[in-house]
Design an enzyme around this catalytic site. Structure first.
Site, PDB file in Angstrom:
ATOM      1  N   GLY A 293       0.830  -1.193   0.000  1.00 56.58           N
ATOM      2  CA  GLY A 293       0.000   0.000   0.000  1.00 56.58           C
ATOM      3  C   GLY A 293       0.860   1.237   0.000  1.00 56.58           C
ATOM      4  O   GLY A 293       2.044   1.186   0.356  1.00 56.58           O
ATOM      5  N   GLU A 295       0.402   5.434   1.079  1.00 51.66           N
ATOM      6  CA  GLU A 295      -0.487   6.335   1.816  1.00 51.66           C
ATOM      7  C   GLU A 295      -0.754   7.651   1.110  1.00 51.66           C
ATOM      8  O   GLU A 295      -0.734   8.715   1.746  1.00 51.66           O
ATOM      9  CB  GLU A 295       0.137   6.594   3.191  1.00 51.66           C
ATOM     10  N   HIS A 319      -2.692   0.366   8.373  1.00 46.92           N
ATOM     11  CA  HIS A 319      -1.355   0.955   8.273  1.00 46.92           C
ATOM     12  C   HIS A 319      -1.380   2.219   7.405  1.00 46.92           C
ATOM     13  O   HIS A 319      -0.943   3.295   7.836  1.00 46.92           O
ATOM     14  CB  HIS A 319      -0.387  -0.082   7.693  1.00 46.92           C
ATOM     15  N   GLU A 320      -1.909   2.106   6.207  1.00 45.33           N
ATOM     16  CA  GLU A 320      -1.906   3.272   5.305  1.00 45.33           C
ATOM     17  C   GLU A 320      -2.755   4.402   5.880  1.00 45.33           C
ATOM     18  O   GLU A 320      -2.424   5.572   5.757  1.00 45.33           O
ATOM     19  CB  GLU A 320      -2.389   2.878   3.902  1.00 45.33           C
ATOM     20  N   HIS A 323      -0.938   6.402   8.450  1.00 41.47           N
ATOM     21  CA  HIS A 323      -0.023   7.403   7.878  1.00 41.47           C
ATOM     22  C   HIS A 323      -0.687   8.778   7.748  1.00 41.47           C
ATOM     23  O   HIS A 323       0.022   9.783   7.602  1.00 41.47           O
ATOM     24  CB  HIS A 323       0.450   6.959   6.493  1.00 41.47           C
ATOM     25  N   GLU A 342       7.529   5.310   9.414  1.00 43.27           N
ATOM     26  CA  GLU A 342       7.080   3.916   9.389  1.00 43.27           C
ATOM     27  C   GLU A 342       6.991   3.260  10.768  1.00 43.27           C
ATOM     28  O   GLU A 342       6.117   2.439  11.008  1.00 43.27           O
ATOM     29  CB  GLU A 342       7.964   3.087   8.456  1.00 43.27           C
ATOM     30  N   ASP A 401      16.126   4.207  -1.501  1.00 41.62           N
ATOM     31  CA  ASP A 401      15.361   2.974  -1.613  1.00 41.62           C
ATOM     32  C   ASP A 401      16.148   1.751  -1.122  1.00 41.62           C
ATOM     33  O   ASP A 401      15.569   0.766  -0.690  1.00 41.62           O
ATOM     34  CB  ASP A 401      14.959   2.782  -3.080  1.00 41.62           C
ATOM     35  N   TYR A 409      10.252  -0.112  10.332  1.00 40.22           N
ATOM     36  CA  TYR A 409       8.911  -0.557  10.708  1.00 40.22           C
ATOM     37  C   TYR A 409       8.932  -1.323  12.034  1.00 40.22           C
ATOM     38  O   TYR A 409       8.219  -1.004  12.973  1.00 40.22           O
ATOM     39  CB  TYR A 409       8.342  -1.497   9.648  1.00 40.22           C
ATOM     40  N   ARG A 582       4.472  -7.247  -6.474  1.00 39.35           N
ATOM     41  CA  ARG A 582       4.707  -6.676  -5.151  1.00 39.35           C
ATOM     42  C   ARG A 582       6.077  -7.105  -4.642  1.00 39.35           C
ATOM     43  O   ARG A 582       6.321  -8.296  -4.396  1.00 39.35           O
ATOM     44  CB  ARG A 582       3.603  -7.150  -4.212  1.00 39.35           C
TER      45      ARG A 582
END
Ligand code: BES
Ligand code: ZN
Length: 635
Positions: A293, A295, A319-320, A323, A342, A401, A409, A582
């Site tokens: 996902g 946000e 979670h999203e 955010h 996160e 990245d 997280y 994904r």
């Protein structure tokens, strides 16, 4: 003269502040520099001239895979400078004008730098308020994935989505692409007939004949939250302020899966204060979306792989949604402070899930997160990346990245759970609620957070400070010894079942009929590494893992299948790798395959077919794992 000295002073401060971040130390107490920070991943110089509003006018050309637009900026010239700097990557800048009267001005493109792109420096006057950039994106724009009708669920129209986080917004808009710079925006976008276009802003609910759509985002946001999605999608409401967009064939499944969204949003508000973004909608994207996902404000982008048919994977929505506070309201100032986004969100997500589904449920989520953390720590140690296990990162000179791992997280949220356990929930919740309201629409460095923590929670209590031990959690690698551990009976029962099975009880006699997804995940993760083909087969016959419609269970099972060379699962594995983009699923599966020569050979064969379906975020990662040369696939 005065301006020059202000400028020189600001530069010195900025320099000092950047030395500070690059050395990864916290500043002295009461430092006046706490709000000055340097973002190593942006060419912008916001202390000189900064954008405050964007008016975006764009035409989307699917045939040529190009977005042609005008980015009209309102700017604040803080020092009376004669230049403003933007970030660009792979953009064609056609012309730049300044002022309401659009007087053409000169601009310069800097040297291309790997993953950062090129600085665009525009000449302005001390009083310039408006800068208008005429530009075109290239087909290679890394944020954008252009999908053929074949790559969508309904197979009738092409599709486009963007993924801007972390530093990819600059590949589709010339912008000051730093999470520490916020601006409001409005937009007008023209798309081909028959398609609906949506942004991280106020959105239409249905298609119109002109193909022209307008948007407004009144709250200031950073560039990484700029988002665009275009496809033949429809909308269904959940309640007055929440709803779901998806392609027609998926809309009912999506609407059903996310039915508790309104309840989640109310739970979130009860915890940490009002939702400040008006609507909350989710769009279910095609399976190539590289994340679970994203946000994007007002419109979370989600992978279809969470449509399990039993609502068991909706913690991702929590979670999203979370955010909307941690990240979108209080934003990490640079990607070095990623854990502030996160870690807080992962903690908040579990609190929402606890409120809506109960403590037992949340405990299982915590236990799985702890397992992820242990395996990430192990992997990063083995890979010689131990410094990336610090919460405060130092990503200067690196592609963000690569350094933004799950540590942010799972270690970040565990740190907050640790504080909660020390202070008690009530006190910690009060602190967090104030943290979000005091810092709303601002950026936050790790150091400013520490100051806030000292001022509003620790408050001179040296015993409490020692117990919290924030410096070690934040600036040291690994995990402090006194970290919390969450135990759950449900998982202990699963472990008993594994023992029974290994001791001879047939798989089909295990008391598993009421297990939830999370218990199944634990079951699979706790399997020994040396099962026989017969044992793998027995599990598959009894529980139909290879046929599972649950992407998390399937991905966990494929890991086991690869490790044990259980070839009966390979056709499904191949189909999964070709369909799903994904990265969280792809990366461990390709890594596991690449461990043996035959596995690597198979992985490369599959990848040849799969790669054209992946977004750049995913194929950049997998290229490296498989040592794939881009010349090996036509693009
Ligand atoms: N903001 C992240 C996704 C992201 C992180 C994009 C870093 C680019 C760089 C998003 O909120 C996220 O964390 N997604 C997770 C889901 C979550 C439940 C852990 C994902 O995609 O798996
Ligand atoms: Zn997140």
């Amino acid at each position: 003269m005065f301006r020059n000295s202000v400028y020189a002073f600001a530069t010195i401060l900025l320099f000092l502040a950047s030395c500070n971040t690059s050395e990864n130390k916290s500043p002295q107490k009461n430092s006046p520099m706490k709000n000055l920070f340097h973002d190593p991943h942006s060419f912008a110089i916001p202390s000189e001239a900064v954008i405050t509003h964007l008016s975006w006018d764009a035409v989307v050309d699917f045939e040529n895979k190009s977005i042609e637009g005008i980015a009209r900026y309102t700017i604040a010239n803080k020092t009376g400078t004669d230049r403003i700097r933007f970030d660009t990557r792979d953009l064609i800048i056609q012309k730049v004008t300044i002022g309401k009267e659009e007087k053409e001005t000169s601009f310069e493109m800097g040297d291309e730098q790997e993953f950062l792109g090129q600085a665009l420096t525009v000449s302005i006057a001390p009083k310039t308020e408006f800068v208008n950039i005429y530009y075109k994106s290239k087909p290679a724009a890394a944020a954008v994935q252009w999908l053929s009708p074949q790559q969508t669920a309904d197979k009738s129209h092409p599709y486009l989505f963007t993924q801007s986080q972390a530093i990819l917004a600059r590949t589709w808009i010339p912008i000051q692409d730093s999470p520490g710079i916020r601006f409001s925006y409005d937009a007008r976008v023209k798309v081909p007939a028959g398609m609906l276009s949506l942004m991280s802003a106020s959105n239409p609910r249905e298609k119109n004949e002109t193909g022209v759509y307008r948007y407004e985002m009144k709250q200031p946001i950073p560039a990484y939250l700029m988002a665009l999605v275009i496809g033949d999608v429809v909308f269904k409401p959940i309640d007055e302020r929440t709803g779901v967009y998806a392609e027609k064939s998926r809309i009912d499944a999506a609407r059903w899966e996310f039915e508790d969204m309104d309840e989640m949003l109310r739970a979130a508000e009860e915890l940490y204060g009002p939702y400040r973004w008006d609507r909350y909608d989710v769009i279910v994207l095609p399976p190539s979306f590289p994340f679970g996902g994203m946000e994007n404000p007002r419109l979370t982008f989600a992978t279809p792989t969470i449509l399990a048919g039993d609502r068991s994977l909706t913690s991702l929505i929590a979670h999203e949604m979370a955010h909307s506070w941690s990240g979108n309201l209080v934003t990490n100032a640079t990607w070095n402070d990623f854990w502030l986004n996160e870690g807080f969100t992962t903690y908040f997500e579990k609190r929402i899930m606890e409120k809506v589904y109960g403590a037992d449920y949340a405990k299982m989520l915590w236990a799985l997160s702890y397992q992820d953390l242990q395996s990430d720590l192990k992997d990063l140690k083995e890979d010689g990346m131990w410094n990336d296990t610090k919460l405060k990162l130092n990503l200067k000179g690196r592609n963000p990245d690569d350094g933004m791992t799950n540590i942010a997280y799972d270690k970040g949220s565990l740190f907050l759970l640790h504080i909660e356990r020390i202070t008690g929930r009530e006190r910690f919740d009060r602190f967090l609620k104030n943290y979000f309201s005091d810092n709303a629409f601002k950026s936050m460095t790790t150091e400013a957070f520490l100051e806030y923590l000292n001022a509003h929670l620790i408050n001179g209590d040296s015993v409490l400070a020692a117990q919290i031990n924030a410096e070690e959690w934040i600036y040291e690698p690994g995990l402090p010894e006194d970290h919390p551990v969450v135990k759950t009976d449900r998982f202990e029962k699963v472990e008993e079942s594994i023992k029974a099975w290994l001791g001879g009880t047939p798989a089909q006699d295990l008391p598993a009929s009421k297990w939830t997804t999370h218990e199944w995940l634990h079951f699979l993760r706790k399997m020994p590494a040396n099962l026989s083909k017969e044992q793998m087969n027995e599990l598959d016959q009894a529980f139909h893992f290879s046929e599972s419609g649950n992407s998390e269970i399937l991905a966990e099972w494929f890991q086991l299948a690869i490790a044990h060379r259980y070839e009966a699962a390979y056709p499904r594995l191949k189909a999964f790798l070709i369909q799903v983009g994904r990265r969280k699923f792809l990366k461990p599966l390709y890594e596991a395959l690449a461990k043996t020569p035959e596995g690597l050979k198979m992985a490369r064969e599959i990848y040849k077919e799969a790669r054209p379906n992946y977004h750049s975020v995913s194929y950049e990662t997998i290229d490296e794992i498989l040592d794939w040369k881009p010349s090996e696939s036509p693009n």
